[in-house]
Design a protein around this motif. Structure first.
Motif, short mmCIF file in Angstrom:
data_model
loop_
_atom_site.label_atom_id
_atom_site.label_comp_id
_atom_site.label_asym_id
_atom_site.label_seq_id
_atom_site.Cartn_x
_atom_site.Cartn_y
_atom_site.Cartn_z
N UNK A 93 0.94 -1.31 -0.04
CA UNK A 93 -0.10 -0.06 -0.04
C UNK A 93 0.86 1.13 -0.07
N UNK A 94 0.79 2.03 -1.12
CA UNK A 94 1.74 3.19 -1.23
C UNK A 94 1.70 4.32 -0.24
N UNK A 95 0.54 4.38 0.29
CA UNK A 95 0.42 5.64 1.20
C UNK A 95 1.16 5.24 2.66
N UNK A 96 1.41 3.92 2.81
CA UNK A 96 2.07 3.59 3.90
C UNK A 96 3.87 3.36 4.00
N UNK A 97 4.28 3.80 2.69
CA UNK A 97 5.54 3.80 2.48
C UNK A 97 6.26 5.02 2.48
N UNK A 98 7.35 5.14 3.13
CA UNK A 98 8.18 6.53 3.51
C UNK A 98 9.43 6.22 2.72
N UNK A 99 10.07 7.31 2.41
CA UNK A 99 11.51 7.30 2.08
C UNK A 99 12.40 8.64 2.69
N UNK A 100 13.55 8.30 3.14
CA UNK A 100 13.78 9.29 3.95
C UNK A 100 15.82 9.55 3.62
N UNK A 101 16.11 10.77 3.42
CA UNK A 101 17.55 10.85 3.00
C UNK A 101 17.93 12.21 3.58
N UNK A 102 19.21 12.07 3.76
CA UNK A 102 19.82 13.49 4.13
C UNK A 102 19.73 14.63 3.14
N UNK A 103 19.85 14.02 1.58
CA UNK A 103 19.76 14.93 0.62
C UNK A 103 18.36 14.89 -0.22
N UNK A 104 17.53 15.76 -0.23
CA UNK A 104 16.42 15.83 -0.94
C UNK A 104 16.63 15.88 -2.43
N UNK A 105 17.59 16.13 -2.73
CA UNK A 105 18.04 16.24 -4.27
C UNK A 105 17.87 14.78 -4.81
N UNK A 106 18.06 13.92 -4.02
CA UNK A 106 17.79 12.37 -4.59
C UNK A 106 16.34 12.07 -4.61
N UNK A 107 15.54 12.75 -3.93
CA UNK A 107 13.95 12.27 -4.20
C UNK A 107 13.67 12.88 -5.54
N UNK A 108 14.25 13.78 -5.99
CA UNK A 108 13.82 14.62 -7.44
C UNK A 108 14.38 13.47 -8.47
N UNK A 109 15.42 13.24 -7.99
CA UNK A 109 16.32 12.07 -9.00
C UNK A 109 15.22 10.85 -9.06
N UNK A 110 14.80 10.51 -8.09
CA UNK A 110 14.04 9.11 -7.87
C UNK A 110 12.74 9.41 -8.97
N UNK A 111 12.11 10.56 -8.72
CA UNK A 111 10.89 10.96 -9.53
C UNK A 111 11.46 10.82 -11.09
N UNK A 112 12.50 11.36 -11.24
CA UNK A 112 13.12 11.15 -12.65
C UNK A 112 13.39 10.01 -13.36
N UNK A 113 13.99 9.11 -12.34
CA UNK A 113 14.56 7.98 -12.76
C UNK A 113 13.33 7.09 -12.86
N UNK A 114 12.38 6.97 -11.99
CA UNK A 114 11.21 6.02 -12.11
C UNK A 114 9.89 6.54 -12.95
N UNK A 115 10.14 7.77 -13.28
CA UNK A 115 8.88 8.51 -14.21
C UNK A 115 7.46 8.26 -13.24
#
Ligand code: SAM
Length: 280
Positions: A114-136
């Motif tokens: 269930x996607x709403x129950x999944x969290x990702x965390x990182x020191x560098x928020x730039x990686x979240x943006x990279x993730x959206x762009x990698x996985x579209x």
């Protein structure tokens, strides 16, 4: 500043942990990019090269330089079927700690969690943006990403304190020396729900000969490499200092992605420690 540190600062690609060529895109990484992200098979590799180089400019970790961010690991755990079952129930929360691109979070989402129950965390928020762009999946993924330093007790991650059932920590604890790892584990105890079988699973670089090793890409320049027994002892200490009890299952294996020639040249005793730590 050492020569290696200067190269890291400059994002220099002339370092042993930057592979110019993708040796092999693992089947699980390709499957995710083709079937979750819907990238045409012939375009997958170009996309991976482009995103890898952008992430390298954020921070040149070996797992980025060596394309290991697409060598998905969570589903290799013997506990994965049970973890997935729990995450499909809709009753449990999952945190991908030090998630970088968030590839493991996407894997569990793709497998039906269930996607709403999944969290990702990182020191560098730039990686979240990279993730959206990698996985579209910027417009489709319903999971939440939290920018936080794991050592900061007052960070935004506090919203998950006592509410997290399963933490994935891939190539994370090994970023720190022994005392740093103890501190992170204590933070994890606080994040995890006070309930039997709340758990942490993951993998990290280890060595049969456990101890502190020099590692230029680590903050502080030191990596504590565990073997299974030292990892278990660390959790005994975390338990004693937090008044909790933990059961540690593990296996230790040589790096399966290295050729025989590379293996002969590698640091003696080096390997991958895979673990599951359960609250008792
Ligand atoms: C080596 S990468 C591992 C990425 C991913 N988990 C994997 O299995 O491939 C380590 C990640 O931890 C993050 N990180 C480093 N120090 C951190 C800290 N103090 N708090 C939170 N994240 C941190 C880095 O930004 C990076 O994305």
């Amino acid at each position: 500043m050492s020569d290696a540190e200067a190269k890291i600062d400059l994002r220099d690609k002339n370092v042993p942990w930057y592979d110019p060529k993708l040796k092999k895109l693992g089947p699980s990484g390709r499957e995710l990019l083709e079937n979750y992200s819907k990238i045409p098979p012939a375009e997958v590799e170009d996309h991976v090269y482009k995103m890898r180089d952008e992430a390298w400019d954020v921070f040149p970790y070996p797992c980025i330089g060596e394309f290991r961010f697409l060598d998905l690991a969570i589903s290799l755990s013997p506990d994965y079927p049970a973890v997935l079952q729990r995450l499909k129930s809709g009753n449990e929360n999952f945190l991908d700690l030090g998630c970088c691109f968030g590839q493991e979070l996407r894997k569990v989402a793709h497998d039906g969690a269930v996607q709403e129950n999944l969290y990702g965390s990182d020191l560098r928020a730039e990686f979240f943006e990279m993730g959206y762009r990698l996985f579209l999946d910027r417009d489709t993924l319903k999971s939440k990403f939290i920018e936080a330093d794991i050592f900061d007790a007052d960070s935004a991650l506090a919203e998950l304190d006592g509410k997290t059932d399963i933490v994935y920590a891939g190539s994370f604890l090994h970023l720190f020396d022994y005392e740093g790892q103890i501190e992170v584990c204590k933070r994890l105890v606080k994040l995890l729900r006070e309930k039997k079988d709340s758990m942490i699973l993951g993998r990290q670089v280890g060595n049969i000969d456990a101890g502190e090793y020099v590692q230029a890409t680590n903050e502080g320049g030191i990596m504590y490499k565990h073997n299974g027994e030292s990892f278990r002892k660390m959790w005994d200490r975390v338990g004693e200092e937090t008044g909790t009890k933990w059961r540690v299952d593990y296996d230790f294996a040589q790096f399966e992605w290295l050729s025989k020639e590379e293996r002969d040249k590698a640091e003696p005793g080096i390997g991958m420690l895979r673990f599951s730590v359960f609250r008792e």
